[in-house]
Motif scaffolding. Structure first.
Motif, PDB file in Angstrom:
ATOM      1  N   VAL A  85     -14.945  23.503 -24.383  1.00 41.80           N
ATOM      2  CA  VAL A  85     -13.892  23.306 -25.244  1.00 41.80           C
ATOM      3  C   VAL A  85     -12.694  23.688 -24.219  1.00 41.80           C
ATOM      4  CG1 VAL A  85     -12.479  24.441 -27.197  1.00 41.80           C
ATOM      5  CG2 VAL A  85     -14.934  24.029 -27.409  1.00 41.80           C
ATOM      6  N   THR A  86     -12.852  24.732 -23.299  1.00 43.42           N
ATOM      7  CA  THR A  86     -11.499  24.925 -22.538  1.00 43.42           C
ATOM      8  C   THR A  86     -11.168  23.862 -21.619  1.00 43.42           C
ATOM      9  OG1 THR A  86     -12.197  27.390 -22.701  1.00 43.42           O
ATOM     10  CG2 THR A  86     -10.981  26.567 -20.764  1.00 43.42           C
ATOM     11  N   ARG A  87     -12.209  23.398 -21.080  1.00 42.24           N
ATOM     12  CA  ARG A  87     -12.096  21.865 -20.208  1.00 42.24           C
ATOM     13  C   ARG A  87     -11.501  21.035 -20.913  1.00 42.24           C
ATOM     14  NH1 ARG A  87     -16.211  21.593 -15.060  1.00 42.24           N
ATOM     15  NH2 ARG A  87     -16.299  23.793 -14.802  1.00 42.24           N
ATOM     16  N   LEU A  88     -11.845  20.659 -22.189  1.00 44.54           N
ATOM     17  CA  LEU A  88     -11.095  19.532 -23.025  1.00 44.54           C
ATOM     18  C   LEU A  88      -9.770  19.902 -23.237  1.00 44.54           C
ATOM     19  CD1 LEU A  88     -14.435  18.131 -24.717  1.00 44.54           C
ATOM     20  CD2 LEU A  88     -13.185  17.024 -22.937  1.00 44.54           C
ATOM     21  N   GLY A  89      -9.624  21.132 -23.800  1.00 45.49           N
ATOM     22  CA  GLY A  89      -8.340  21.293 -24.179  1.00 45.49           C
ATOM     23  C   GLY A  89      -7.349  21.676 -23.333  1.00 45.49           C
ATOM     24  N   GLY A  90      -7.622  21.882 -22.045  1.00 49.87           N
ATOM     25  CA  GLY A  90      -6.786  22.393 -20.994  1.00 49.87           C
ATOM     26  C   GLY A  90      -6.432  23.875 -20.899  1.00 49.87           C
ATOM     27  N   ARG A  91      -6.948  24.572 -22.022  1.00 49.61           N
ATOM     28  CA  ARG A  91      -6.516  26.111 -21.854  1.00 49.61           C
ATOM     29  C   ARG A  91      -7.948  26.794 -22.921  1.00 49.61           C
ATOM     30  NH1 ARG A  91      -3.485  22.870 -25.025  1.00 49.61           N
ATOM     31  NH2 ARG A  91      -2.961  23.603 -27.266  1.00 49.61           N
ATOM     32  N   ALA A  92      -7.972  27.985 -22.662  1.00 51.00           N
ATOM     33  CA  ALA A  92      -9.028  28.601 -23.525  1.00 51.00           C
ATOM     34  C   ALA A  92      -8.654  28.854 -25.173  1.00 51.00           C
ATOM     35  CB  ALA A  92      -9.339  30.156 -23.086  1.00 51.00           C
ATOM     36  N   PRO A 114      -4.000  21.017 -31.230  1.00 53.83           N
ATOM     37  CA  PRO A 114      -4.265  22.188 -31.832  1.00 53.83           C
ATOM     38  C   PRO A 114      -5.227  22.881 -31.900  1.00 53.83           C
ATOM     39  CG  PRO A 114      -4.311  20.525 -33.693  1.00 53.83           C
ATOM     40  CD  PRO A 114      -3.833  19.847 -31.920  1.00 53.83           C
ATOM     41  N   GLY A 115      -6.322  22.253 -31.616  1.00 49.04           N
ATOM     42  CA  GLY A 115      -7.741  22.827 -31.329  1.00 49.04           C
ATOM     43  C   GLY A 115      -8.730  21.751 -31.451  1.00 49.04           C
ATOM     44  N   ILE A 116      -9.983  22.210 -31.346  1.00 43.67           N
ATOM     45  CA  ILE A 116     -11.280  21.249 -31.225  1.00 43.67           C
ATOM     46  C   ILE A 116     -12.165  22.092 -32.381  1.00 43.67           C
ATOM     47  CG2 ILE A 116     -13.068  20.854 -29.822  1.00 43.67           C
ATOM     48  CD1 ILE A 116     -11.017  20.612 -27.314  1.00 43.67           C
TER      49      ILE A 116
END
Length: 261
Positions: free
Chosen positions: A115-122, A161-163
Motif C-alpha cells: 500500500v505504501t509503495r502504491l500510495g507513495g506514503r505510509a 485519499p487511501g487504498i
C-alpha cells in the motif's frame, strides 16, 4: 512487467488486470504496476496470502457459520435472512459471524508495504478488517439495481485519499457475489474524461453496461479469483456488492488504509 491476465466480469470489455504471483510481492513491483494503479485505480495480487494460512481462516468462518445456524439447515436465521433485501443479507451475515484474528492474519506488514509503495506514503490510519460474507443462491447474476458508491468524498484532482484492500478468503467464482468496481472511475470529471453525472446516469440504464462503459475508458472489474488473492483499490473508485448466484458462501474481507496528508 509481469504477464497480464483476464479475470473479469465480461472479458471482451474489461481492462486486463495487473497481478503479482508472489511469494515476494515487493520485489515484483515495478513502476509499471504503479502506473497501472494510477490509471485504472486498482491492482490484483494473485496468491498474496499462503493457501495454508487462508485455509485455516476459512475453516474458522465455516465453523462459526455452522454454530450460528446462519445458513440453510438452521432453525432461525435463514428465514430472517431471506426476508431481507439481497445486499442487506450480506451486511447481516457479515456482522453476525465473528472470528478473532482476521485483521492480523490479512493486514500483514508486507501488505502495508505494498500500500505504501502504491500510495507513495505510509498509511496514517488503517481501519479494522470487516468480513464480506454473502449467502449462497441469492438469485441470478445481474448488473441492474446495484449499489454503486464511493467510500470517501473527494475531488478527482485531490491527492489519493487511501487504498482499500479486498481479500479472498475462499475461491470466488464469476457470479459468486464478488465486489464489482469500475476501473478508471476515479478520474471521472477530469479533463478529457466523462462527467460524473453522465456516468451515474449510464449506471441506471439497462442494456450491456460493459459495452456502454468501454468507449468512456472505464472497465467493469469483478474481484473474483482464488483464495489468497488480494485486490488493492483506489478509494475513489466506484464499486458495489453483487448478487451471489452460486451455491457457495462468498467469503471475502476488506480494510481501508487512509493516506491523509
Amino acid at each position: 512487467m509481469p504477464a497480464l491476465s483476464d479475470r473479469s466480469y465480461i472479458l471482451a470489455s474489461t481492462p486486463r488486470d495487473v497481478h503479482w504471483r508472489t511469494a515476494r510481492p515487493l520485489q515484483a513491483m515495478t513502476p509499471s504496476h504503479a502506473d497501472f494503479f494510477t490509471d485504472k485505480g486498482y491492482v490484483r495480487l494473485e496468491g498474496f496470502h499462503p493457501q495454508k494460512q487462508i485455509a485455516g481462516l476459512r475453516q474458522k468462518l465455516l465453523d462459526e457459520i455452522k454454530r450460528l445456524k446462519a445458513l440453510s439447515g438452521g432453525k432461525s436465521l435463514p428465514g430472517a435472512l431471506q426476508k431481507l433485501p439481497v445486499f442487506q443479507q450480506i451486511g447481516k451475515l457479515s456482522v453476525l459471524v465473528k472470528v478473532p484474528g482476521v485483521h492480523e492474519a490479512l493486514v500483514t506488514p508486507t501488505l502495508i508495504d505494498c500500500v505504501t509503495r502504491l500510495g507513495g506514503r505510509a498509511p496514517t490510519a488503517i481501519q479494522d478488517t470487516q468480513l464480506l460474507l454473502s449467502p449462497p443462491l441469492q438469485g441470478a447474476s445481474t448488473l441492474t439495481g446495484l449499489n454503486w458508491h464511493v467510500d470517501v468524498s473527494t475531488r478527482p484532482q485531490d491527492p489519493l485519499p487511501g487504498i482499500q484492500a479486498f481479500f479472498l478468503i475462499d475461491d470466488v467464482a464469476p457470479g459468486g457475489g464478488a465486489t464489482l468496481a469500475l476501473a478508471g472511475s476515479h478520474r471521472v470529471g477530469t479533463p478529457g474524461r466523462v462527467a460524473a453525472s453522465e456516468l451515474r446516469q449510464l449506471l441506471k440504464t439497462t442494456g450491456d453496461l460493459a459495452q456502454s462503459l468501454h468507449p468512456l475508458g472505464i472497465g467493469l472489474v469483478e474481484m473474483s479469483g482464488r483464495a489468497g488473492d488480494v485486490f488493492l483499490m483506489d478509494l475513489r473508485l466506484l464499486h458495489t456488492p453483487s448478487v451471489n448466484s452460486t451455491k457457495n458462501v462468498r467469503m471475502m474481507a476488506t480494510t481501508r488504509c487512509f493516506l491523509n496528508t
